[in-house]
Design a protein around this motif. Sequence first.
Motif, PDB file in Angstrom:
ATOM      1  N   LEU A 156       0.838  -1.214   0.000  1.00 26.90           N
ATOM      2  CA  LEU A 156       0.000   0.000   0.000  1.00 26.90           C
ATOM      3  C   LEU A 156       0.870   1.260   0.000  1.00 26.90           C
ATOM      4  O   LEU A 156       0.582   2.217  -0.717  1.00 26.90           O
ATOM      5  CB  LEU A 156      -0.938   0.006   1.216  1.00 26.90           C
ATOM      6  CG  LEU A 156      -2.047  -1.051   1.223  1.00 26.90           C
ATOM      7  CD1 LEU A 156      -2.821  -1.016   2.549  1.00 26.90           C
ATOM      8  CD2 LEU A 156      -3.011  -0.872   0.059  1.00 26.90           C
ATOM      9  N   ALA A 160       0.878   3.960  -2.936  1.00 27.39           N
ATOM     10  CA  ALA A 160       0.483   5.350  -2.646  1.00 27.39           C
ATOM     11  C   ALA A 160       1.583   6.315  -3.094  1.00 27.39           C
ATOM     12  O   ALA A 160       1.304   7.407  -3.573  1.00 27.39           O
ATOM     13  CB  ALA A 160       0.194   5.506  -1.154  1.00 27.39           C
ATOM     14  N   ARG A 197      -8.577   4.406   4.883  1.00 29.78           N
ATOM     15  CA  ARG A 197      -9.971   4.814   4.727  1.00 29.78           C
ATOM     16  C   ARG A 197     -10.410   4.422   3.315  1.00 29.78           C
ATOM     17  O   ARG A 197      -9.659   4.642   2.358  1.00 29.78           O
ATOM     18  CB  ARG A 197     -10.030   6.336   4.893  1.00 29.78           C
ATOM     19  CG  ARG A 197     -11.349   6.882   5.278  1.00 29.78           C
ATOM     20  CD  ARG A 197     -11.229   8.307   5.783  1.00 29.78           C
ATOM     21  NE  ARG A 197     -10.846   9.253   4.738  1.00 29.78           N
ATOM     22  CZ  ARG A 197      -9.956  10.228   4.906  1.00 29.78           C
ATOM     23  NH1 ARG A 197      -9.345  10.377   6.062  1.00 29.78           N
ATOM     24  NH2 ARG A 197      -9.677  11.050   3.922  1.00 29.78           N
ATOM     25  N   ILE A 203      -8.529   3.648  -1.896  1.00 29.64           N
ATOM     26  CA  ILE A 203      -8.039   3.269  -0.568  1.00 29.64           C
ATOM     27  C   ILE A 203      -7.048   4.360  -0.185  1.00 29.64           C
ATOM     28  O   ILE A 203      -6.044   4.559  -0.875  1.00 29.64           O
ATOM     29  CB  ILE A 203      -7.335   1.898  -0.595  1.00 29.64           C
ATOM     30  CG1 ILE A 203      -8.322   0.790  -0.969  1.00 29.64           C
ATOM     31  CG2 ILE A 203      -6.685   1.601   0.754  1.00 29.64           C
ATOM     32  CD1 ILE A 203      -7.676  -0.577  -1.178  1.00 29.64           C
ATOM     33  N   LEU A 204      -7.348   5.072   0.890  1.00 26.14           N
ATOM     34  CA  LEU A 204      -6.490   6.186   1.293  1.00 26.14           C
ATOM     35  C   LEU A 204      -5.753   5.841   2.575  1.00 26.14           C
ATOM     36  O   LEU A 204      -6.368   5.439   3.574  1.00 26.14           O
ATOM     37  CB  LEU A 204      -7.331   7.450   1.488  1.00 26.14           C
ATOM     38  CG  LEU A 204      -8.082   7.932   0.233  1.00 26.14           C
ATOM     39  CD1 LEU A 204      -8.979   9.105   0.558  1.00 26.14           C
ATOM     40  CD2 LEU A 204      -7.097   8.297  -0.874  1.00 26.14           C
ATOM     41  N   LEU A 205      -4.444   5.975   2.536  1.00 31.05           N
ATOM     42  CA  LEU A 205      -3.629   5.700   3.715  1.00 31.05           C
ATOM     43  C   LEU A 205      -3.607   6.958   4.573  1.00 31.05           C
ATOM     44  O   LEU A 205      -3.318   8.053   4.084  1.00 31.05           O
ATOM     45  CB  LEU A 205      -2.198   5.334   3.307  1.00 31.05           C
ATOM     46  CG  LEU A 205      -1.975   3.912   2.800  1.00 31.05           C
ATOM     47  CD1 LEU A 205      -2.749   3.655   1.521  1.00 31.05           C
ATOM     48  CD2 LEU A 205      -0.505   3.651   2.574  1.00 31.05           C
ATOM     49  N   VAL A 206      -3.911   6.767   5.855  1.00 33.46           N
ATOM     50  CA  VAL A 206      -4.103   7.927   6.733  1.00 33.46           C
ATOM     51  C   VAL A 206      -2.795   8.405   7.336  1.00 33.46           C
ATOM     52  O   VAL A 206      -2.559   9.598   7.461  1.00 33.46           O
ATOM     53  CB  VAL A 206      -5.129   7.564   7.838  1.00 33.46           C
ATOM     54  CG1 VAL A 206      -5.260   8.700   8.850  1.00 33.46           C
ATOM     55  CG2 VAL A 206      -6.486   7.252   7.207  1.00 33.46           C
ATOM     56  N   ASP A 207      -1.923   7.464   7.689  1.00 32.30           N
ATOM     57  CA  ASP A 207      -0.761   7.848   8.487  1.00 32.30           C
ATOM     58  C   ASP A 207       0.472   7.051   8.029  1.00 32.30           C
ATOM     59  O   ASP A 207       0.559   5.849   8.230  1.00 32.30           O
ATOM     60  CB  ASP A 207      -1.102   7.541   9.955  1.00 32.30           C
ATOM     61  CG  ASP A 207       0.059   7.786  10.897  1.00 32.30           C
ATOM     62  OD1 ASP A 207       1.113   8.247  10.450  1.00 32.30           O
ATOM     63  OD2 ASP A 207      -0.109   7.497  12.098  1.00 32.30           O
ATOM     64  N   ARG A 208       1.421   7.738   7.416  1.00 32.25           N
ATOM     65  CA  ARG A 208       2.607   7.055   6.876  1.00 32.25           C
ATOM     66  C   ARG A 208       3.401   6.335   7.967  1.00 32.25           C
ATOM     67  O   ARG A 208       3.820   5.191   7.798  1.00 32.25           O
ATOM     68  CB  ARG A 208       3.512   8.062   6.161  1.00 32.25           C
ATOM     69  CG  ARG A 208       4.755   7.427   5.541  1.00 32.25           C
ATOM     70  CD  ARG A 208       5.687   8.457   4.955  1.00 32.25           C
ATOM     71  NE  ARG A 208       5.181   9.032   3.724  1.00 32.25           N
ATOM     72  CZ  ARG A 208       5.409   8.522   2.519  1.00 32.25           C
ATOM     73  NH1 ARG A 208       6.132   7.434   2.376  1.00 32.25           N
ATOM     74  NH2 ARG A 208       4.935   9.097   1.435  1.00 32.25           N
TER      75      ARG A 208
ATOM     76  N   ILE B  65      -4.914   3.629  -5.055  1.00 32.13           N
ATOM     77  CA  ILE B  65      -4.328   3.660  -3.706  1.00 32.13           C
ATOM     78  C   ILE B  65      -3.545   4.960  -3.563  1.00 32.13           C
ATOM     79  O   ILE B  65      -2.731   5.292  -4.436  1.00 32.13           O
ATOM     80  CB  ILE B  65      -3.423   2.430  -3.494  1.00 32.13           C
ATOM     81  CG1 ILE B  65      -4.250   1.140  -3.628  1.00 32.13           C
ATOM     82  CG2 ILE B  65      -2.740   2.491  -2.110  1.00 32.13           C
ATOM     83  CD1 ILE B  65      -3.437  -0.130  -3.756  1.00 32.13           C
ATOM     84  N   GLY B  66      -3.824   5.702  -2.505  1.00 31.68           N
ATOM     85  CA  GLY B  66      -3.136   6.985  -2.329  1.00 31.68           C
ATOM     86  C   GLY B  66      -3.090   7.406  -0.872  1.00 31.68           C
ATOM     87  O   GLY B  66      -3.514   6.666   0.012  1.00 31.68           O
ATOM     88  N   TRP B  67      -2.566   8.563  -0.657  1.00 33.99           N
ATOM     89  CA  TRP B  67      -2.511   9.116   0.708  1.00 33.99           C
ATOM     90  C   TRP B  67      -3.731   9.988   0.966  1.00 33.99           C
ATOM     91  O   TRP B  67      -4.197  10.681   0.065  1.00 33.99           O
ATOM     92  CB  TRP B  67      -1.239   9.955   0.909  1.00 33.99           C
ATOM     93  CG  TRP B  67       0.005   9.125   0.857  1.00 33.99           C
ATOM     94  CD1 TRP B  67       0.873   9.027  -0.183  1.00 33.99           C
ATOM     95  CD2 TRP B  67       0.512   8.248   1.877  1.00 33.99           C
ATOM     96  NE1 TRP B  67       1.886   8.147   0.114  1.00 33.99           N
ATOM     97  CE2 TRP B  67       1.694   7.661   1.366  1.00 33.99           C
ATOM     98  CE3 TRP B  67       0.083   7.899   3.159  1.00 33.99           C
ATOM     99  CZ2 TRP B  67       2.443   6.753   2.111  1.00 33.99           C
ATOM    100  CZ3 TRP B  67       0.832   6.990   3.899  1.00 33.99           C
ATOM    101  CH2 TRP B  67       1.995   6.427   3.378  1.00 33.99           C
TER     102      TRP B  67
END
Lengths: 219, 68
Positions: A156, A160, A197, A203-208, B65-67
Amino acid sequence: MSKSDLHKIQLFSRISQETLAILETALRRKSFSKGSAILWEKDPCRYIYFLISGEVEVYLLAPNGREQVLERMGAGEAFNLVPAFKHTLNNHANVRAATAVELFEMNKDDFTDLLERLPEFSLAVADYMARRLVKMVNLVEDLSLLSVKQRIASFLIKQADTPSGRWTQDEMARRLGTVRDMVGRVLRQFEDEGFIRFEHHQILLVDRETMQKIALGEK
Amino acid sequence: MSDLELPKINQKKCIACGACVEACPNQVLELVEEVLSFVRPQDCTYCALCEESCPQGAISCSYEIGWA
């Protein structure tokens, strides 16, 4: 043949115009529709391929039918280089068009002939293959040392940072050496814990930082 | 209506078992004369429960897929 298409190929990007003009005579343009097979594992190696546009999946099939996707390659990449150097001459993996694909193909004999004649081309191929080897070593490391949860987190983050198209859960599973249900469970778990989220088809990554800790097995 | 992006149905793989129809929380899917169809596409939230319920792998939801 369009010069701009030749410049899309990574392997040709630093090659002089004179050498490029020679290489161009050995290239033939072809198109494949989404889902069609480009080459099969164990078939004799006849061509080397250079992707102009679209994406391909390089995959292996286990005797039980399970797929392991080794790589998803996009515009500018080259594939089927390795068997061109081997005496057995057989393709090492299956390749199919993941989207509509346009590519250049080069006959295997022309390829080896040009490698001998054009040192600039040989060096570019060696450089490209070294970079591919590093990628494959990283994949082996991931598959052998990381848990599925770590692999998914790592995947992921990579996607991203450098997106390469859209992915279904099944495609992620085949890429990561697991099954779709497992991918679904881990993604739901990440969502429940607030690490990712879902926003419709994103699909969004909230916190690296948290995702990196999961990828490293520290969380 | 979220947008027009909908899960993809592979009708060749679909055996019309109705598992996805049962699984969909918004009654978006129905079997119309044994053919799986989106009858209320505007209500689809892309939750992927249809994909998860399908025993044939006939439904797929793809993601960027992203931030955040």
